[in-house]
Design a protein around this motif. Structure first.
Motif, mmCIF file in Angstrom:
data_model
loop_
_atom_site.group_PDB
_atom_site.id
_atom_site.type_symbol
_atom_site.label_atom_id
_atom_site.label_comp_id
_atom_site.label_asym_id
_atom_site.label_seq_id
_atom_site.Cartn_x
_atom_site.Cartn_y
_atom_site.Cartn_z
ATOM 1 N N ALA A 344 0.833 -1.211 0.000
ATOM 2 C CA ALA A 344 0.000 0.000 0.000
ATOM 3 C C ALA A 344 0.864 1.256 0.000
ATOM 4 O O ALA A 344 0.540 2.252 -0.671
ATOM 5 C CB ALA A 344 -0.927 0.001 1.213
ATOM 6 N N GLY A 345 1.966 1.221 0.762
ATOM 7 C CA GLY A 345 2.874 2.367 0.800
ATOM 8 C C GLY A 345 3.484 2.663 -0.557
ATOM 9 O O GLY A 345 3.545 3.818 -0.988
ATOM 10 N N LEU A 346 3.919 1.611 -1.256
ATOM 11 C CA LEU A 346 4.472 1.778 -2.600
ATOM 12 C C LEU A 346 3.405 2.284 -3.564
ATOM 13 O O LEU A 346 3.669 3.127 -4.425
ATOM 14 C CB LEU A 346 5.041 0.442 -3.098
ATOM 15 N N ALA A 347 2.188 1.774 -3.399
ATOM 16 C CA ALA A 347 1.080 2.180 -4.275
ATOM 17 C C ALA A 347 0.771 3.664 -4.119
ATOM 18 O O ALA A 347 0.556 4.373 -5.107
ATOM 19 C CB ALA A 347 -0.159 1.344 -3.968
ATOM 20 N N MET A 348 0.744 4.151 -2.867
ATOM 21 C CA MET A 348 0.433 5.560 -2.611
ATOM 22 C C MET A 348 1.452 6.495 -3.241
ATOM 23 O O MET A 348 1.139 7.618 -3.623
ATOM 24 C CB MET A 348 0.376 5.827 -1.104
ATOM 25 N N GLN A 349 2.692 6.022 -3.364
ATOM 26 C CA GLN A 349 3.751 6.840 -3.950
ATOM 27 C C GLN A 349 3.823 6.692 -5.469
ATOM 28 O O GLN A 349 4.656 7.317 -6.119
ATOM 29 C CB GLN A 349 5.107 6.440 -3.346
ATOM 30 N N GLY A 350 2.960 5.828 -6.030
ATOM 31 C CA GLY A 350 2.954 5.640 -7.478
ATOM 32 C C GLY A 350 3.989 4.656 -7.978
ATOM 33 O O GLY A 350 4.249 4.575 -9.187
ATOM 34 N N HIS A 351 4.595 3.877 -7.061
ATOM 35 C CA HIS A 351 5.603 2.887 -7.457
ATOM 36 C C HIS A 351 4.916 1.567 -7.813
ATOM 37 O O HIS A 351 5.037 0.560 -7.094
ATOM 38 C CB HIS A 351 6.615 2.680 -6.333
ATOM 39 N N GLY A 352 4.186 1.576 -8.929
ATOM 40 C CA GLY A 352 3.398 0.410 -9.319
ATOM 41 C C GLY A 352 4.221 -0.829 -9.570
ATOM 42 O O GLY A 352 3.866 -1.928 -9.135
ATOM 43 N N GLU A 353 5.348 -0.686 -10.285
ATOM 44 C CA GLU A 353 6.182 -1.853 -10.617
ATOM 45 C C GLU A 353 6.747 -2.490 -9.350
ATOM 46 O O GLU A 353 6.777 -3.721 -9.227
ATOM 47 C CB GLU A 353 7.312 -1.429 -11.558
ATOM 48 N N GLN A 354 7.209 -1.653 -8.395
ATOM 49 C CA GLN A 354 7.751 -2.194 -7.147
ATOM 50 C C GLN A 354 6.668 -2.895 -6.331
ATOM 51 O O GLN A 354 6.921 -3.918 -5.692
ATOM 52 C CB GLN A 354 8.381 -1.075 -6.322
ATOM 53 N N ALA A 355 5.462 -2.329 -6.348
ATOM 54 C CA ALA A 355 4.345 -2.942 -5.617
ATOM 55 C C ALA A 355 4.020 -4.313 -6.185
ATOM 56 O O ALA A 355 3.783 -5.280 -5.439
ATOM 57 C CB ALA A 355 3.119 -2.036 -5.684
ATOM 58 N N GLY A 366 4.713 -17.859 0.318
ATOM 59 C CA GLY A 366 3.641 -18.713 0.854
ATOM 60 C C GLY A 366 2.541 -17.964 1.569
ATOM 61 O O GLY A 366 1.621 -18.585 2.114
ATOM 62 N N ILE A 367 2.612 -16.642 1.593
ATOM 63 C CA ILE A 367 1.559 -15.835 2.223
ATOM 64 C C ILE A 367 0.414 -15.657 1.230
ATOM 65 O O ILE A 367 0.619 -15.221 0.101
ATOM 66 C CB ILE A 367 2.084 -14.448 2.650
ATOM 67 N N ARG A 368 -0.782 -16.007 1.652
ATOM 68 C CA ARG A 368 -1.958 -15.889 0.804
ATOM 69 C C ARG A 368 -2.576 -14.496 0.968
ATOM 70 O O ARG A 368 -2.875 -14.083 2.088
ATOM 71 C CB ARG A 368 -2.979 -16.967 1.197
ATOM 72 N N PRO A 369 -2.765 -13.744 -0.113
ATOM 73 C CA PRO A 369 -3.330 -12.399 0.020
ATOM 74 C C PRO A 369 -4.768 -12.429 0.514
ATOM 75 O O PRO A 369 -5.499 -13.379 0.254
ATOM 76 C CB PRO A 369 -3.251 -11.841 -1.409
ATOM 77 N N ASP A 370 -5.168 -11.382 1.231
ATOM 78 C CA ASP A 370 -6.562 -11.252 1.636
ATOM 79 C C ASP A 370 -7.204 -10.118 0.845
ATOM 80 O O ASP A 370 -6.591 -9.556 -0.075
ATOM 81 C CB ASP A 370 -6.678 -11.014 3.148
ATOM 82 N N GLY A 371 -8.421 -9.769 1.196
ATOM 83 C CA GLY A 371 -9.133 -8.742 0.455
ATOM 84 C C GLY A 371 -8.454 -7.394 0.484
ATOM 85 O O GLY A 371 -8.456 -6.655 -0.518
ATOM 86 N N ILE A 372 -7.829 -7.049 1.630
ATOM 87 C CA ILE A 372 -7.163 -5.745 1.761
ATOM 88 C C ILE A 372 -5.910 -5.701 0.887
ATOM 89 O O ILE A 372 -5.614 -4.680 0.255
ATOM 90 C CB ILE A 372 -6.820 -5.459 3.235
ATOM 91 N N THR A 373 -5.183 -6.820 0.829
ATOM 92 C CA THR A 373 -3.997 -6.896 -0.027
ATOM 93 C C THR A 373 -4.387 -6.688 -1.483
ATOM 94 O O THR A 373 -3.711 -5.977 -2.233
ATOM 95 C CB THR A 373 -3.301 -8.262 0.121
ATOM 96 N N CYS A 374 -5.493 -7.310 -1.875
ATOM 97 C CA CYS A 374 -5.965 -7.182 -3.260
ATOM 98 C C CYS A 374 -6.368 -5.742 -3.566
ATOM 99 O O CYS A 374 -6.107 -5.236 -4.664
ATOM 100 C CB CYS A 374 -7.140 -8.128 -3.511
ATOM 101 N N THR A 375 -6.975 -5.077 -2.598
ATOM 102 C CA THR A 375 -7.313 -3.661 -2.787
ATOM 103 C C THR A 375 -6.041 -2.845 -3.031
ATOM 104 O O THR A 375 -6.001 -1.985 -3.916
ATOM 105 C CB THR A 375 -8.045 -3.102 -1.549
ATOM 106 N N SER A 376 -4.988 -3.139 -2.268
ATOM 107 C CA SER A 376 -3.734 -2.394 -2.378
ATOM 108 C C SER A 376 -3.071 -2.594 -3.738
ATOM 109 O O SER A 376 -2.576 -1.631 -4.343
ATOM 110 C CB SER A 376 -2.765 -2.811 -1.262
ATOM 111 N N ILE A 377 -3.073 -3.833 -4.240
ATOM 112 C CA ILE A 377 -2.402 -4.081 -5.529
ATOM 113 C C ILE A 377 -3.227 -3.511 -6.679
ATOM 114 O O ILE A 377 -2.678 -3.010 -7.672
ATOM 115 C CB ILE A 377 -2.109 -5.594 -5.732
ATOM 116 N N LEU A 378 -4.546 -3.533 -6.559
ATOM 117 C CA LEU A 378 -5.396 -2.913 -7.588
ATOM 118 C C LEU A 378 -5.212 -1.393 -7.580
ATOM 119 O O LEU A 378 -5.180 -0.755 -8.637
ATOM 120 C CB LEU A 378 -6.869 -3.263 -7.351
ATOM 121 N N TYR A 379 -5.074 -0.837 -6.390
ATOM 122 C CA TYR A 379 -4.820 0.605 -6.234
ATOM 123 C C TYR A 379 -3.488 0.968 -6.900
ATOM 124 O O TYR A 379 -3.382 1.986 -7.593
ATOM 125 C CB TYR A 379 -4.796 0.940 -4.747
#
Length: 643
Positions: A344-355, A366-379
Motif C-alpha cells: 500500500a505504501g508503494l502504491a500511494m507513492q505511485g511505485h506500481g512496478e515495485q508494488a 507462501g503468504i496468501r493475500p486477503d481482500g485488503i492486499t488485493c485492494t492495495s495491488i489494484l490501487y
C-alpha cells in the motif's frame, strides 16, 4: 468419554490454524463423534471465534449439523458479528427464529445487536429491539447494555437514553455504555452529565471520558479528568498521547510520552501502535522518527505489530524508503499486514512496478493475500496506469484466491479504467457489478470525467449520485468545475444556484504542515491571524519570484466566469496547500523536506505551483492529498502527471 472429551479440548487449545482444525474434524468423523453436540459445539466455537480465517469453515460445519441448538446458533452469530460481514449475523439470527426449537436467549440478542452496531444499521437494530421486547429480554442487563451501545453506534442517543432509563439498577458497565453512546453521537455535554450522575466509577469510566474529550478536541477537559484520576493504566496514557497528537499538539503529546516513562510505567505495544497510527493519519514524520528511535532502544523492534505500524507511519508520511528499510529488517515471519502495508505504501507513492514485484515475493513466500492486499495491488495498478495487470489481478483474486469482490475492489477497477481515460469501459463495468454500485463508485467515475472533460457522461453520473447522496457538496462542485472547463457558464450558474437553494455548503479545503513539533493547519477562506498573515506575506513573495524566474501563470479556468480576472487569481492563490508550503518555506530550515497533508484532491494549478517551487527554490515537497502522494523535486512530480 471423559478422557476423550479432555483429549479433544486439549487438542483445540493448542490448535492455531485452519489446517489443524480440519485434521481434528477428520479425526472426529473417523471416530463418529462429529455428530455429538459437545464436540461439534466446541469445534464450531474454535472455528468461528478463535481461528481468524476459519469462519467460512464454521458455517460449513454448522450447515452439516442436523439439529443445531441455541449455543451453536449463538456461536455462529458471534463469529459473524465480529467479522467483516456482520449482516450475516442478522441473517443467521433470523434463521434461528424460524427453525430452532428453543427461543433466542440473552446471548443471542447481545451478539446480534453487536452485529447491527458494527453494521451501523439502525433499522435492523430497532427490529431486534422489538424482538427483545417480545421475548422479555429488553431490560436484561446484558441485552440492555448492548442495546445502548447499538443505538450509540448508530447515532441515536435519544433511543439509547430511553433504554437506559428503563433499567432499574444499571451497573457500572451500563453507565459506561450510555456515556460512550453520548460521545458517539457527539453529545459531549450529555456524556459529562451522565458521568457526573454515576454512583460508582471505575478506571474504564475515566478512560472513556479521556477518549471522548480528546476526540471532540476538548483537551483541557481531558487534562482535568486525567489529573483527577487516582489510578492510570496504559490505556489512560495512550489516550492522552494519541489525543493530543491527533489534535496537532505534538509537543504536549511527546511530553506525556516522556512523563509516562518518568512515572515508571513502560510504553507497551498498544501505546506505541496507537500513537504511530495517529502519526500516520496526521503525516507527523518527525514525531514518528522519535518514536522509532525509542522502539529501537527499548527492544520493541522484534514485535511484528509495532513494525507494521512503523511501515504504515513512514508510508503515510511520504518516506517509502524508511518504510522499506523497516520491512526488510523485520524478523523472517512477516504477517499479511506487513506485506499489505508495504504494498500500500508503494502504491500511494505511485511505485506500481515495485508494488507488483513485492506482491509476487509475498506469493512466493507462501503468504496468501486477503481482500485488503488485493485492494492495495489494484490501487497500485490504477495509479500507475497498469490496466492489463489490474484486470489480471482482479480475475486472479476471484479465480485463484476465492476472494469475493467488495465495493472497494470494484471501486479500484472503475478508477483503473477512469484514470486511463476509458470512461465508457468504466461506466459499463460499474453497471455490470455483482453488487449495486454505491455513491463512492459513481463519485470515482465523476472524478475521472473531470480529469478527461467528458461533460455528457458526467451529467449522467451526477444523476446517479443525486439518487444516492443528493446533498454531497463535492459532487456539485466537481460538476460545476467540469462545466466551467468546458465553458458552459450557464450550467455552472445553475449548479451553484441549486447549491444555494438547497443550502449545500462547499467543504473547505485544509492543509496541515508540521513545524518544530507543532501541526499548523490552513483552511481556505479562514479569517486572518498571525500565522496566516506570515504565510500570505511569504506566498506573495514566492508568487512574484515564480512569475519572474519560472514563468508561472495562475490556472483559473474553473473559477466562476462572472467575476473579474483579478478576483479569480485571488481565489486560486488562497488555496490551503499554497499557504502551507509558503509557511514551510518561511519557517523550516534549508534542506528540510516540506511535508503537507491535504483533505481534498490537489488542483492542477497547485500541482504546477509545487513543481515550479521545487525547481526555483531547490526544495523537495511532499503533498499527501485524499488520493495519493505527490513528491515534487527539481520541477517534476513522482506521479508523472498521471493523477
Amino acid at each position: 468419554m471423559n478422557n476423550r472429551r479432555q483429549h479433544c479440548l486439549s487438542m483445540l487449545r493448542i490448535c492455531k490454524t485452519l489446517k489443524a482444525i480440519k485434521q481434528i474434524h477428520a479425526s472426529l468423523v473417523t471416530t463418529g463423534h462429529h455428530t455429538d453436540p459437545f464436540f461439534a459445539g466446541k469445534l464450531l466455537l474454535h472455528c468461528a471465534v478463535t481461528i481468524s480465517d476459519a469462519l467460512d469453515y464454521a458455517r460449513t460445519l454448522f450447515l452439516h449439523f442436523p439439529n443445531p441448538d441455541v449455543f451453536m446458533y449463538n456461536t455462529l452469530i458471534r463469529g459473524f458479528s465480529e467479522s467483516g460481514t456482520p449482516q450475516n449475523a442478522i441473517f443467521t439470527f433470523m434463521d434461528m427464529c424460524r427453525k430452532s426449537v428453543d427461543p433466542p436467549d440473552s446471548f443471542s440478542f447481545a451478539f446480534v445487536l453487536k452485529a447491527a452496531a458494527n453494521y451501523r444499521s439502525l433499522k435492523d437494530g430497532i427490529q431486534l429491539h422489538c424482538q427483545a421486547l417480545r421475548h422479555g429480554l429488553d431490560t436484561h442487563l446484558f441485552v440492555g447494555t448492548t442495546l445502548i451501545s447499538m443505538y450509540g453506534e448508530c447515532g441515536s442517543v435519544q433511543f439509547a437514553g430511553k433504554v437506559f432509563e428503563e433499567i432499574r439498577q444499571p451497573n457500572v458497565v451500563m453507565w459506561n455504555a450510555i456515556v460512550t453512546a453520548c460521545f458517539r453521537s457527539g453529545d459531549v455535554k450529555g456524556a459529562q452529565k451522565m458521568f457526573d450522575r454515576m454512583p460508582v466509577k471505575d478506571l474504564t469510566s475515566s478512560n472513556i471520558m479521556l477518549a471522548g474529550y480528546a476526540k471532540a478536541g476538548e483537551l483541557e477537559l481531558a487534562k482535568k479528568v486525567f489529573l483527577e484520576m487516582s489510578l492510570k493504566d496504559d490505556v489512560s496514557w495512550s489516550t492522552m498521547i494519541a489525543g493530543f497528537a491527533h489534535n496537532g499538539c505534538f509537543d504536549e503529546a511527546f511530553g506525556y510520552f516522556g512523563e509516562l516513562q518518568r512515572v515508571g510505567m513502560k510504553a507497551n505495544m498498544v501505546t506505541l501502535t496507537t500513537v504511530l497510527s495517529v502519526c500516520a493519519q496526521m503525516g507527523a514524520f518527525d514525531f514518528g522518527k522519535i518514536l522509532h528511535g525509542f522502539i529501537e532502544k527499548s527492544g520493541f523492534s522484534w514485535i511484528i505489530s509495532v513494525n507494521n505500524a512503523l511501515i504504515d507511519t513512514y508510508s503515510k508520511c511520504g518516506n517509502v524508503g524508511m518504510a522499506r528499510l523497516v520491512f526488510e529488517r523485520m524478523p523472517d515471519k512477516k504477517s499479511i499486514v506487513s506485506w499489505t502495508s508495504m504494498i500500500a505504501g508503494l502504491a500511494m507513492q505511485g511505485h506500481g512496478e515495485q508494488a507488483i514485484q513485492l506482491f509476487k515475493e509475498m506469493e512466493d513466500s507462501g503468504i496468501r493475500p486477503d481482500g485488503i492486499t488485493c485492494t492495495s495491488i489494484l490501487y497500485a495498478c490504477s495509479h500507475a496506469g497498469f490496466i492489463e495487470q489490474g484486470c489480471a489481478y482482479f480475475s486472479k483474486m476471484m479465480d485463484v484466491y476465492n476472494i469475493e469482490p467488495t465495493i472497494e475492489h470494484y471501486g479500484c477497477m472503475v478508477d483503473l479504467y477512469g484514470r486511463a481515460g476509458k470512461l465508457q469501459k468504466a461506466f459499463e463495468f460499474a453497471c455490470k457489478m455483482q453488487i449495486p454500485p454505491n455513491d463512492i463508485i459513481w463519485r470515482t467515475l465523476l472524478g475521472a470525467c473531470s480529469i478527461h472533460g467528458n461533460v455528457e457522461l458526467a451529467e449522467h453520473v451526477k444523476d446517479k449520485l443525486s439518487e444516492l447522496d443528493p446533498n454531497n457538496s463535492g459532487d456539485h462542485v466537481l460538476l460545476s468545475n467540469i462545466y466551467a472547463v468546458a465553458g458552459k457558464w450557464k450550467d455552472v450558474a445553475t449548479v451553484r444556484r441549486s447549491m444555494t437553494d438547497q443550502k449545500i455548503k462547499k467543504t473547505p479545503g485544509w492543509s496541515m504542515i508540521q513545524v518544530d513539533k507543532f501541526i499548523y493547519s490552513f483552511v481556505a477562506g479562514e479569517k486572518p491571524n498571525e500565522i496566516t498573515k506570515e504565510a500570505f506575506d511569504k506566498l506573495r513573495e514566492i508568487m512574484l519570484r515564480l512569475r519572474v524566474e519560472g514563468g508561472y501563470v495562475l490556472e483559473v479556468v474553473s473559477v466562476l466566469h462572472d467575476i473579474e480576472e483579478e478576483e479569480k487569481e485571488d481565489s486560486v492563490s488562497k488555496h490551503s496547500e499554497k499557504l502551507a508550503v509558503a509557511f514551510g518555506i518561511a519557517r523550516l530550515c534549508k534542506g528540510k523536506v516540506i511535508r503537507i497533508v491535504k483533505n481534498l484532491r490537489i488542483c492542477r494549478d497547485c500541482h504546477t505551483f509545487m513543481k515550479l517551487i521545487s525547481k526555483v527554490y531547490g526544495l523537495e515537497i511532499m503533498v499527501r492529498d485524499r488520493s495519493r502522494f505527490h513528491s515534487f523535486s527539481n520541477g517534476s512530480c513522482s506521479c508523472k502527471d498521471y493523477w
